[in-house]
Write an enzyme that holds these catalytic residues in place. Structure first.
Site, PDB file in Angstrom:
ATOM      1  N   CYS A  96       0.870  -1.174   0.000  1.00 44.18           N
ATOM      2  CA  CYS A  96       0.000   0.000   0.000  1.00 44.18           C
ATOM      3  C   CYS A  96       0.904   1.219   0.000  1.00 44.18           C
ATOM      4  O   CYS A  96       1.626   1.469   0.952  1.00 44.18           O
ATOM      5  CB  CYS A  96      -0.912   0.001   1.231  1.00 44.18           C
ATOM      6  SG  CYS A  96      -2.013   1.429   1.310  1.00 44.18           S
TER       7      CYS A  96
ATOM      8  N   GLU B  14      -3.748   0.940  -5.998  1.00 40.18           N
ATOM      9  CA  GLU B  14      -2.787  -0.097  -6.354  1.00 40.18           C
ATOM     10  C   GLU B  14      -2.530  -0.017  -7.849  1.00 40.18           C
ATOM     11  O   GLU B  14      -3.408   0.419  -8.615  1.00 40.18           O
ATOM     12  CB  GLU B  14      -3.316  -1.485  -5.958  1.00 40.18           C
ATOM     13  CG  GLU B  14      -2.259  -2.573  -5.984  1.00 40.18           C
ATOM     14  CD  GLU B  14      -1.022  -2.184  -5.177  1.00 40.18           C
ATOM     15  OE1 GLU B  14      -0.055  -1.662  -5.799  1.00 40.18           O
ATOM     16  OE2 GLU B  14      -1.018  -2.379  -3.962  1.00 40.18           O
TER      17      GLU B  14
END
Length: 262
Positions: A2, A103
């Site tokens: 992340c 992402e």
């Protein structure tokens, strides 16, 4: 992993979910990036407490932060043993409020730029999804002149089936009913809390492709969350696309220098 995420719920909604006593006020953030101050929730004297910490964990034993890598994520598989995280896993676990994260999907054999996706709770589109909680770890680094820097990292694990086609890692999400299990380091041993380190249920999240505008940290608006058009991309979109750059570690600052989240 992340590397960027969003905090767009109201301060009141976040406070209601996490149950801390402080009443911080802050605007929505659509592109939170490494090295920036982020909100975390921890236990202090048995009570949940709000705090701001730099995103990028710095272990207390580090002598020179300039030569130490920026640890924005902690691999859940090794937090019990890895020197950079094992002490925090035993004594300094926290929760990190979030309304979703970004992402990037590799281009594959065809080449080309990475494609960004926004990942959020499935019922977010209806406006009924509460904030989510990343599992986090934190440390306070003390410099040679007594300066202190509070830092944090997001714990990650293998991606679930929903996200596996985009990336092989994802943040660990802690459900509301397990907040105390993760936060209470005095009563819950690290190996017990580690049972929460697992992929999210496949029904929790959804993901959709967004514009490469998110690649630039300076872009921080609701427009980043808009799905890309189904029509063929304009030539300038492909030309402008580039993998996101992780910010380089900055010189540690004292707590007074991080008084504001934004």
């Amino acid at each position: 992993m992340c590397g960027r995420y969003v905090i767009i719920s109201t301060p009141e909604a976040i406070r209601a979910l996490f149950g801390y006593g402080e009443q911080p006020n802050f605007p929505p953030r659509y592109n939170v990036a490494p090295t920036q101050p982020i909100p975390i929730v921890r236990l202090i004297d048995g009570k949940r407490s709000f705090a701001l910490m730099r995103w990028g964990l710095l272990p207390s034993w580090v002598k020179d932060p300039k030569t130490f890598p920026l640890l924005i994520n902690a691999r859940g598989e090794s937090v019990l043993e890895k020197p950079a995280f094992r002490s925090a896993m035993r004594r300094r676990r926290c929760l990190i409020p979030s309304d979703g994260f970004y992402e990037w999907q590799a281009a594959g054999t065809a080449g080309g730029p990475k494609r960004p996706y926004f990942v959020r709770a499935k019922n977010s589109a209806a406006g009924s999804a509460p904030p989510l909680a990343f599992a986090g770890l934190y440390e306070t680094w003390t410099g040679p002149n007594g300066e202190e820097l509070d830092t944090a990292a997001i714990v990650t694990t293998a991606a679930n089936r929903t996200l596996a086609a985009i990336h092989d890692r994802m943040p660990v999400f802690v459900p509301k009913e397990a907040f105390d299990l993760w936060l209470d380091c005095a009563k819950v041993e690290a190996d017990v809390a580690a049972a929460l380190i697992r992929p999210a249920n496949d029904a929790l999240l959804e993901a959709y492709e967004i514009s490469t505008a998110v690649n630039r940290v300076a872009n921080d608006s609701e427009a980043l969350l808009q799905p890309v058009s189904a029509a063929p991309a304009a030539p300038q979109r492909a030309a402008a696309a580039a993998p996101p750059k992780t910010a380089k570690p900055k010189k540690p600052k004292g707590p007074d220098d991080q008084a504001s989240l934004f």
